[in-house]
Design a protein around this motif. Sequence first.
Motif, PDB file in Angstrom:
ATOM      1  N   SER A 166       0.760  -1.233  -0.023  1.00 34.00           N
ATOM      2  CA  SER A 166      -0.049   0.006  -0.099  1.00 34.00           C
ATOM      3  C   SER A 166       0.792   1.145  -0.136  1.00 34.00           C
ATOM      4  O   SER A 166       0.578   2.294  -0.789  1.00 34.00           O
ATOM      5  CB  SER A 166      -0.849  -0.131   1.235  1.00 34.00           C
ATOM      6  OG  SER A 166      -0.428  -0.095   2.292  1.00 34.00           O
ATOM      7  N   ILE A 167       1.908   1.293   0.766  1.00 35.79           N
ATOM      8  CA  ILE A 167       2.881   2.525   0.850  1.00 35.79           C
ATOM      9  C   ILE A 167       3.370   2.763  -0.399  1.00 35.79           C
ATOM     10  O   ILE A 167       3.623   3.797  -1.177  1.00 35.79           O
ATOM     11  CB  ILE A 167       3.855   2.347   1.782  1.00 35.79           C
ATOM     12  CG1 ILE A 167       3.311   2.042   3.214  1.00 35.79           C
ATOM     13  CG2 ILE A 167       4.909   3.331   1.733  1.00 35.79           C
ATOM     14  CD1 ILE A 167       4.295   1.767   4.436  1.00 35.79           C
ATOM     15  N   ILE A 168       4.028   1.636  -1.308  1.00 30.90           N
ATOM     16  CA  ILE A 168       4.711   1.877  -2.668  1.00 30.90           C
ATOM     17  C   ILE A 168       3.502   1.949  -3.807  1.00 30.90           C
ATOM     18  O   ILE A 168       3.748   2.955  -4.533  1.00 30.90           O
ATOM     19  CB  ILE A 168       5.502   0.422  -3.169  1.00 30.90           C
ATOM     20  CG1 ILE A 168       6.747   0.342  -2.015  1.00 30.90           C
ATOM     21  CG2 ILE A 168       5.851   0.531  -4.554  1.00 30.90           C
ATOM     22  CD1 ILE A 168       7.495  -0.808  -2.327  1.00 30.90           C
ATOM     23  N   ARG A 169       2.402   1.648  -3.442  1.00 31.17           N
ATOM     24  CA  ARG A 169       1.307   2.063  -4.403  1.00 31.17           C
ATOM     25  C   ARG A 169       0.983   3.222  -4.497  1.00 31.17           C
ATOM     26  O   ARG A 169       0.847   4.047  -5.427  1.00 31.17           O
ATOM     27  CB  ARG A 169       0.080   1.152  -4.036  1.00 31.17           C
ATOM     28  CG  ARG A 169      -1.016   1.296  -4.906  1.00 31.17           C
ATOM     29  CD  ARG A 169      -2.375   0.593  -4.397  1.00 31.17           C
ATOM     30  NE  ARG A 169      -3.585   0.866  -5.224  1.00 31.17           N
ATOM     31  CZ  ARG A 169      -4.592   1.833  -5.113  1.00 31.17           C
ATOM     32  NH1 ARG A 169      -4.068   2.749  -3.979  1.00 31.17           N
ATOM     33  NH2 ARG A 169      -5.413   2.105  -5.880  1.00 31.17           N
ATOM     34  N   HIS A 170       0.966   3.954  -3.197  1.00 33.53           N
ATOM     35  CA  HIS A 170       0.509   5.222  -3.168  1.00 33.53           C
ATOM     36  C   HIS A 170       1.678   6.437  -3.771  1.00 33.53           C
ATOM     37  O   HIS A 170       1.322   7.196  -4.444  1.00 33.53           O
ATOM     38  CB  HIS A 170       0.123   5.934  -1.774  1.00 33.53           C
ATOM     39  CG  HIS A 170      -0.277   7.100  -1.531  1.00 33.53           C
ATOM     40  ND1 HIS A 170       0.674   8.123  -1.476  1.00 33.53           N
ATOM     41  CD2 HIS A 170      -1.605   7.579  -1.255  1.00 33.53           C
ATOM     42  CE1 HIS A 170      -0.126   9.305  -1.216  1.00 33.53           C
ATOM     43  NE2 HIS A 170      -1.341   8.798  -1.176  1.00 33.53           N
ATOM     44  N   GLU A 171       2.748   5.873  -3.395  1.00 31.16           N
ATOM     45  CA  GLU A 171       4.131   6.572  -3.911  1.00 31.16           C
ATOM     46  C   GLU A 171       4.149   6.404  -5.390  1.00 31.16           C
ATOM     47  O   GLU A 171       4.407   7.567  -6.136  1.00 31.16           O
ATOM     48  CB  GLU A 171       5.100   6.043  -3.088  1.00 31.16           C
ATOM     49  CG  GLU A 171       6.110   7.354  -3.201  1.00 31.16           C
ATOM     50  CD  GLU A 171       7.544   6.978  -2.496  1.00 31.16           C
ATOM     51  OE1 GLU A 171       7.680   7.739  -1.302  1.00 31.16           O
ATOM     52  OE2 GLU A 171       8.236   6.011  -2.661  1.00 31.16           O
ATOM     53  N   PHE A 172       4.091   5.268  -5.718  1.00 35.60           N
ATOM     54  CA  PHE A 172       4.357   5.191  -7.190  1.00 35.60           C
ATOM     55  C   PHE A 172       3.232   5.671  -8.192  1.00 35.60           C
ATOM     56  O   PHE A 172       3.702   6.406  -9.043  1.00 35.60           O
ATOM     57  CB  PHE A 172       4.456   3.625  -7.378  1.00 35.60           C
ATOM     58  CG  PHE A 172       4.285   3.314  -8.844  1.00 35.60           C
ATOM     59  CD1 PHE A 172       5.416   3.537  -9.857  1.00 35.60           C
ATOM     60  CD2 PHE A 172       3.238   2.546  -9.603  1.00 35.60           C
ATOM     61  CE1 PHE A 172       5.399   3.130 -11.136  1.00 35.60           C
ATOM     62  CE2 PHE A 172       3.171   2.207 -10.710  1.00 35.60           C
ATOM     63  CZ  PHE A 172       4.328   2.529 -11.529  1.00 35.60           C
ATOM     64  N   LEU A 173       2.030   5.563  -7.718  1.00 30.40           N
ATOM     65  CA  LEU A 173       0.860   6.125  -8.590  1.00 30.40           C
ATOM     66  C   LEU A 173       0.881   7.730  -8.444  1.00 30.40           C
ATOM     67  O   LEU A 173       0.544   8.404  -9.351  1.00 30.40           O
ATOM     68  CB  LEU A 173      -0.462   5.702  -7.970  1.00 30.40           C
ATOM     69  CG  LEU A 173      -0.925   4.110  -8.109  1.00 30.40           C
ATOM     70  CD1 LEU A 173      -2.340   3.860  -7.797  1.00 30.40           C
ATOM     71  CD2 LEU A 173      -1.026   3.870  -9.746  1.00 30.40           C
ATOM     72  N   ARG A 174       1.407   8.237  -7.364  1.00 34.97           N
ATOM     73  CA  ARG A 174       1.546   9.513  -7.208  1.00 34.97           C
ATOM     74  C   ARG A 174       2.666   9.973  -8.137  1.00 34.97           C
ATOM     75  O   ARG A 174       2.304  11.319  -8.765  1.00 34.97           O
ATOM     76  CB  ARG A 174       1.950  10.014  -5.811  1.00 34.97           C
ATOM     77  CG  ARG A 174       2.100  11.710  -5.309  1.00 34.97           C
ATOM     78  CD  ARG A 174       2.535  11.839  -4.136  1.00 34.97           C
ATOM     79  NE  ARG A 174       3.629  11.322  -3.887  1.00 34.97           N
ATOM     80  CZ  ARG A 174       4.213  10.926  -2.569  1.00 34.97           C
ATOM     81  NH1 ARG A 174       3.374  11.554  -1.571  1.00 34.97           N
ATOM     82  NH2 ARG A 174       5.342  10.624  -2.455  1.00 34.97           N
TER      83      ARG A 174
END
Length: 324
Positions: A166-174
């Motif tokens: 979830s952390i990488i998902r948020h940062e990557f999609l941002r």
Amino acid sequence: MSGLPTYYAQQMLDLHNRYNLSENMRELLKAHDQWRMGHISQDQLCRKLKMSPKMRQACIETIAKVNNTMKKKPEEQKMCVEIIQACTDILTALEKPNDVEGFPFMKLPLEVRENVYGQYLNARRLREIGAVTISMKNTDCFCPKYIPAPYDTYRRIDLALARTSSIIRHEFLRYFYGHFSMNFTCSCELSQRLQINQVLRSSVRTVTIHWTGPKSDEAFRILAACRKLKNLTVIVSRSTTGRLTPRETEIRKFFTGLRAPRLPDALGMDELLQIRGIEQVIVSHVSTKQADRRGEDERAHLEGMLRSKLTQPRPDGDDDDEGF
């Protein structure tokens, strides 16, 4: 750790047949040898043992079998002890912590992590395209779908990295939403995506939208709350005036014989003019494959008006989630 010969040497010495070892035990001894040589990790050895309850049972039976052989044939004691030790190594591997630790990716500086995201996207040739078209329509509208030009590469992109955590998902999609143009085939699609995707709403910088559909006013109202939006391309067509503002719709109920609707009468015009803080505004014609085009004078006049309004500074205190 056991000093048992390598798996190849075990075969050459015919140990498996001499001690009547089962097929499951032979497979475990092979995995044990690969683990000792560093070819597989401890976690992989444990997975081999967990494949079936019969695997662990094979170790226990082998220990008992070899122990009986050692009592009957004392001259085989050395080799029997090594096999028992190998079985013990395999069983105790389950109780030890994993000998392979994950790479502390999130401890890297943000600039390095974003560089990794860029390389990941570059490997999928997104750098060459520079834009992503939201072509999978999940709305119940009847707006035209995206039709790629003959020279376009039209393929589905799987961003598996976003499913890592979830952390990488948020940062990557941002990072993804902030560095690529998001193209929408209609205002209904834009409205739906912005409502359900908070990361898109808070990170998107470049949007291309075909101004058409019954939710144009709602889409532009939400778009006005996207504080990082800097580049906006509005595509106009004859279908842009297929839906009119509530005021124009009410007037036409009583004033018959009015001329064809103009762009200022299109649904969403008032909300579009409320957007602020845009650095670049472009108005372009739709592809002739998708809809009928409007006149060049209308396109140029709309572009001039949007540039004079949308490029004004954004008022202080605006909230990303305003209007939700």
